[in-house]
Design a protein around this motif. Structure first.
Motif, PDB file in Angstrom:
ATOM      1  N   ASP A  91       8.987   5.336  -9.468  1.00 22.59           N
ATOM      2  CA  ASP A  91       9.038   4.361 -10.867  1.00 22.59           C
ATOM      3  C   ASP A  91       8.053   3.022 -10.314  1.00 22.59           C
ATOM      4  OD1 ASP A  91       9.663   3.426 -13.297  1.00 22.59           O
ATOM      5  OD2 ASP A  91      11.101   1.939 -12.332  1.00 22.59           O
ATOM      6  N   ILE A  92       8.432   2.630  -9.012  1.00 19.19           N
ATOM      7  CA  ILE A  92       7.567   1.460  -8.797  1.00 19.19           C
ATOM      8  C   ILE A  92       5.984   1.791  -8.518  1.00 19.19           C
ATOM      9  CG2 ILE A  92       7.107  -0.371  -6.980  1.00 19.19           C
ATOM     10  CD1 ILE A  92      10.225  -0.256  -6.414  1.00 19.19           C
ATOM     11  N   GLY A  93       5.807   2.903  -8.008  1.00 22.51           N
ATOM     12  CA  GLY A  93       4.354   3.275  -7.782  1.00 22.51           C
ATOM     13  C   GLY A  93       3.729   3.440  -8.999  1.00 22.51           C
ATOM     14  N   ASP A  94       4.418   4.172 -10.046  1.00 23.01           N
ATOM     15  CA  ASP A  94       3.801   4.309 -11.306  1.00 23.01           C
ATOM     16  C   ASP A  94       3.490   3.095 -11.928  1.00 23.01           C
ATOM     17  OD1 ASP A  94       3.957   6.918 -11.044  1.00 23.01           O
ATOM     18  OD2 ASP A  94       5.844   7.223 -12.212  1.00 23.01           O
ATOM     19  N   LYS A  95       4.309   2.122 -11.898  1.00 21.33           N
ATOM     20  CA  LYS A  95       3.879   0.708 -12.375  1.00 21.33           C
ATOM     21  C   LYS A  95       2.940   0.049 -12.023  1.00 21.33           C
ATOM     22  CE  LYS A  95       8.724  -0.048 -14.272  1.00 21.33           C
ATOM     23  NZ  LYS A  95      10.026  -0.986 -13.949  1.00 21.33           N
ATOM     24  N   LEU A  96       3.037  -0.023 -10.302  1.00 18.60           N
ATOM     25  CA  LEU A  96       1.804  -0.533  -9.692  1.00 18.60           C
ATOM     26  C   LEU A  96       0.369  -0.060 -10.081  1.00 18.60           C
ATOM     27  CD1 LEU A  96       3.174  -0.785  -6.259  1.00 18.60           C
ATOM     28  CD2 LEU A  96       2.677  -2.612  -7.674  1.00 18.60           C
ATOM     29  N   ARG A  97       0.435   1.323 -10.303  1.00 19.88           N
ATOM     30  CA  ARG A  97      -0.875   1.980 -10.593  1.00 19.88           C
ATOM     31  C   ARG A  97      -1.477   1.698 -11.916  1.00 19.88           C
ATOM     32  NH1 ARG A  97       1.630   5.750  -7.176  1.00 19.88           N
ATOM     33  NH2 ARG A  97       2.376   6.781  -8.618  1.00 19.88           N
ATOM     34  N   ASN A  98      -0.274   1.680 -12.970  1.00 20.53           N
ATOM     35  CA  ASN A  98      -0.659   1.701 -14.606  1.00 20.53           C
ATOM     36  C   ASN A  98      -0.621   0.218 -15.040  1.00 20.53           C
ATOM     37  OD1 ASN A  98      -0.692   4.418 -14.700  1.00 20.53           O
ATOM     38  ND2 ASN A  98       1.729   4.469 -15.154  1.00 20.53           N
ATOM     39  N   HIS A  99      -0.020  -0.649 -14.320  1.00 21.54           N
ATOM     40  CA  HIS A  99      -0.219  -2.192 -14.838  1.00 21.54           C
ATOM     41  C   HIS A  99      -0.302  -3.178 -13.721  1.00 21.54           C
ATOM     42  CE1 HIS A  99       1.957  -0.484 -18.103  1.00 21.54           C
ATOM     43  NE2 HIS A  99       2.874   0.224 -17.675  1.00 21.54           N
ATOM     44  N   GLY A 100      -0.406  -2.851 -12.698  1.00 21.69           N
ATOM     45  CA  GLY A 100      -0.881  -3.819 -11.472  1.00 21.69           C
ATOM     46  C   GLY A 100       0.386  -4.501 -11.102  1.00 21.69           C
ATOM     47  N   ALA A 101       0.339  -5.412 -10.049  1.00 21.06           N
ATOM     48  CA  ALA A 101       1.412  -6.285  -9.351  1.00 21.06           C
ATOM     49  C   ALA A 101       1.933  -7.558 -10.139  1.00 21.06           C
ATOM     50  CB  ALA A 101       1.093  -6.214  -7.938  1.00 21.06           C
ATOM     51  N   GLN A 156       7.847  -9.733 -10.039  1.00 19.66           N
ATOM     52  CA  GLN A 156       9.069  -8.981 -10.013  1.00 19.66           C
ATOM     53  C   GLN A 156       8.845  -7.835  -9.128  1.00 19.66           C
ATOM     54  OE1 GLN A 156      12.083  -9.762 -10.810  1.00 19.66           O
ATOM     55  NE2 GLN A 156      11.568 -11.698 -12.107  1.00 19.66           N
ATOM     56  N   LEU A 157       7.636  -7.090  -9.460  1.00 18.07           N
ATOM     57  CA  LEU A 157       7.464  -5.906  -8.516  1.00 18.07           C
ATOM     58  C   LEU A 157       7.207  -5.968  -7.188  1.00 18.07           C
ATOM     59  CD1 LEU A 157       5.127  -3.520 -10.860  1.00 18.07           C
ATOM     60  CD2 LEU A 157       7.435  -3.013  -9.877  1.00 18.07           C
ATOM     61  N   ARG A 158       6.534  -7.156  -6.852  1.00 20.55           N
ATOM     62  CA  ARG A 158       6.420  -7.545  -5.422  1.00 20.55           C
ATOM     63  C   ARG A 158       7.775  -7.846  -4.901  1.00 20.55           C
ATOM     64  NH1 ARG A 158       1.770 -10.103  -3.594  1.00 20.55           N
ATOM     65  NH2 ARG A 158       3.287 -12.029  -3.115  1.00 20.55           N
ATOM     66  N   ALA A 159       8.633  -8.458  -5.459  1.00 17.60           N
ATOM     67  CA  ALA A 159      10.032  -8.664  -4.893  1.00 17.60           C
ATOM     68  C   ALA A 159      10.573  -7.542  -4.541  1.00 17.60           C
ATOM     69  CB  ALA A 159      10.623  -9.668  -5.739  1.00 17.60           C
ATOM     70  N   GLU A 160      10.514  -6.417  -5.710  1.00 19.74           N
ATOM     71  CA  GLU A 160      11.451  -5.164  -5.712  1.00 19.74           C
ATOM     72  C   GLU A 160      10.835  -4.416  -4.477  1.00 19.74           C
ATOM     73  OE1 GLU A 160      14.456  -2.892  -6.685  1.00 19.74           O
ATOM     74  OE2 GLU A 160      13.859  -4.722  -7.718  1.00 19.74           O
ATOM     75  N   ILE A 161       9.574  -4.280  -4.027  1.00 23.98           N
ATOM     76  CA  ILE A 161       8.754  -3.641  -3.005  1.00 23.98           C
ATOM     77  C   ILE A 161       9.511  -4.216  -1.693  1.00 23.98           C
ATOM     78  CG2 ILE A 161       6.860  -3.265  -1.680  1.00 23.98           C
ATOM     79  CD1 ILE A 161       5.068  -3.376  -4.230  1.00 23.98           C
ATOM     80  N   VAL A 162       9.662  -5.617  -1.591  1.00 26.44           N
ATOM     81  CA  VAL A 162      10.441  -6.275  -0.445  1.00 26.44           C
ATOM     82  C   VAL A 162      11.635  -5.817  -0.529  1.00 26.44           C
ATOM     83  CG1 VAL A 162      10.928  -8.265   1.005  1.00 26.44           C
ATOM     84  CG2 VAL A 162       8.661  -8.121  -0.319  1.00 26.44           C
ATOM     85  N   LYS A 163      12.545  -5.937  -1.392  1.00 21.31           N
ATOM     86  CA  LYS A 163      13.917  -5.613  -1.506  1.00 21.31           C
ATOM     87  C   LYS A 163      14.287  -4.410  -1.020  1.00 21.31           C
ATOM     88  CE  LYS A 163      17.849  -5.919  -4.727  1.00 21.31           C
ATOM     89  NZ  LYS A 163      18.505  -6.336  -6.085  1.00 21.31           N
ATOM     90  N   ASN A 165       0.793  -1.171   0.193  1.00 14.80           N
ATOM     91  CA  ASN A 165       0.085  -0.001  -0.019  1.00 14.80           C
ATOM     92  C   ASN A 165       0.843   1.356   0.077  1.00 14.80           C
ATOM     93  OD1 ASN A 165      -2.374  -1.473   0.028  1.00 14.80           O
ATOM     94  ND2 ASN A 165      -2.493  -1.750   2.361  1.00 14.80           N
ATOM     95  N   GLU A 166       2.096   1.362   0.735  1.00 12.43           N
ATOM     96  CA  GLU A 166       2.849   2.186   0.659  1.00 12.43           C
ATOM     97  C   GLU A 166       3.409   2.767  -0.358  1.00 12.43           C
ATOM     98  OE1 GLU A 166       5.641   1.503   4.021  1.00 12.43           O
ATOM     99  OE2 GLU A 166       4.154   1.956   5.474  1.00 12.43           O
ATOM    100  N   ALA A 167       3.972   1.292  -1.200  1.00 12.68           N
ATOM    101  CA  ALA A 167       4.572   1.604  -2.353  1.00 12.68           C
ATOM    102  C   ALA A 167       3.461   2.157  -3.480  1.00 12.68           C
ATOM    103  CB  ALA A 167       5.162   0.494  -2.885  1.00 12.68           C
TER     104      ALA A 167
END
Length: 424
Positions: free
Chosen positions: A257-267, A270-277, A249-251
């Motif tokens: 960059d990560i927030g834009d990808k989540l809002r435009n393309h979903g999770a 790889q994005l989930r892993a990048e959030i944790v990393k 939710n914070e991301a």
């Protein structure tokens, strides 16, 4: 060897295999990444010690002079200005250049400041052990001057670096009559003791202190108590409590960059892993350790997490049956006026969460027990600890704490139980 080749993808496969076999003759452990700190009170020939450690460990040496030579040739180099961020980038390039990742590295005279150390940690240049060579402690003498002497650019801030690398710090006590060969032997024993997990006073031959940073993941279905247990566990051991839903939710809300990808393309995976990393590589997680819940949720998630610079070193499964989980979740509700938890049906203002509806809950539990659990168990391997979460909360919490501080019960490479080790 095949696994190492697939993960590393070297340009020269034959050279990579030769280095791999050479290292396996001496040790079957992970590559050694050593940072060497030397007390200013110790008169020692560091270059001779480094040469001896090269022979003993088969690793490459990276000095501050090496970093500066590459730094001064960088396109963004500004004469008279030293950028810790750019120096960290150059250092990472040196550590990633073949065949250094396969052989390991020894770094001395660098970093020199806490700022440089933090930049290296943010870039993923992390040691497996930090050796602090110091004279055998004596009774402290009183002093009237509380200030530390001035340092030049090439002198290290020893106390600051000890704090920055306290998660992997080991003190090696050097006596005045020790020759260079004996000093190298003590350093070698310290590195091997750290690789073997030796902790506590006098572990590893004249070594005090050991890595004590726990990185824990609690895996279980909804209703197993993983969130509540993670909060208590984090408070008990001083860990950072991480929940993937909160991180996601914070991301999602961040304008990056990560927030834009989540809002435009979903999770994606790889994005989930990048959030944790991005979160576990922050200073507080590196220094204090962490406990993570709701991630990983599949075998692919687990593989990506295990390949990060600071992977989990404690894996705990909370095994609660379907009926127990369902009963616990359906009984949860919230007073919409005060926001406090309350028993379902205890008053007119008490409402259940939509996720706790029977249909939604059955679907989530079915996915976990029929698909996710088998993948996660296979990915975790024999080092994971499984705990019965159907019993009372206090009993489960005690078992989790015992699993976190317990020594490994299995030899990963031999796939057999270690002798003289208790898994309770």
């Amino acid at each position: 060897m095949v696994h190492d080749l697939v993960v590393s993808l070297p340009k020269d496969h034959l050279k990579h295999m030769k280095i791999f076999l050479g290292r396996r003759l001496h040790s079957s452990k992970d590559t050694d990444r050593v940072i060497l700190l030397v007390s200013p009170d110790l008169k020692l020939d560091i270059k001779a010690l480094a040469k001896q450690l090269i022979k003993d460990l088969g690793i490459f040496v990276i000095t501050r002079r090496c970093v500066m030579d590459r730094y001064e040739k960088h396109d963004e180099y500004v004469p008279g200005c030293v950028s810790p961020v750019l120096m960290s980038e150059v250092t990472k390039i040196l550590t990633m250049k073949d065949p250094v990742p396969q052989a390991g590295w020894l770094m001395f005279d660098h970093p020199c400041t806490v700022r440089e150390a933090r930049c290296l940690q943010q870039d993923g240049v992390l040691p497996t052990v930090t050796l602090f060579l110091t004279p055998t402690p004596k009774q402290a003498t009183p002093t009237d001057d509380p200030l530390t002497p001035a340092r030049s650019f090439f002198q290290q801030d020893i106390e600051g670096l000890k704090y920055a690398y306290k998660a992997t710090l080991k003190e090696v006590h050097i006596d005045s009559d020790d020759d260079s060969e004996k000093v190298a032997t003590k350093c070698f024993n310290a590195v091997r003791a750290c690789a073997a997990g030796a902790q506590g006073p006098l572990q590893g031959y004249h070594v005090v202190g050991a890595p004590g940073v726990y990185r824990v993941i609690l895996i279980g279905p909804r209703g197993s108590g993983r969130k509540t247990h993670s909060v208590i566990l984090a408070k008990h051991f001083g860990l950072v409590c991480l929940n993937f839903t909160q991180l996601f939710n914070e991301a999602y809300e961040k304008k990056d960059d990560i927030g834009d990808k989540l809002r435009n393309h979903g999770a994606s995976v790889q994005l989930r892993a990048e959030i944790v990393k991005r979160r576990i590589l922050k200073k507080d997680c590196i220094d204090n350790g962490w406990v993570l819940t709701e991630y990983p949720a599949s075998g692919n998630d687990f593989e990506l997490l295990d390949n990060m610079e600071t992977p989990p070193n404690r894996i705990v499964f909370l095994n609660a049956n379907w009926d127990t989980c369902k009963a616990r979740m359906t009984n949860l509700a919230v007073d919409w006026c005060t926001g406090k938890p309350a028993a379902a049906g205890s008053g007119p203002r008490v409402l259940s969460h939509p996720r706790n509806e029977e249909t939604t809950l059955d679907q989530e539990l079915d996915t976990y027990f029929t698909e996710s659990l088998a993948e996660l168990r296979a990915a975790a391997g024999i080092t994971a600890v499984e705990i019965d979460a159907n019993v009372s909360f206090d009993q489960v919490q005690v078992k989790i704490q015992a699993a976190v501080i317990a020594a490994p019960a299995f030899d990963i490479e031999q796939c057999s139980q270690i002798k003289n080790a208790c898994a309770d």
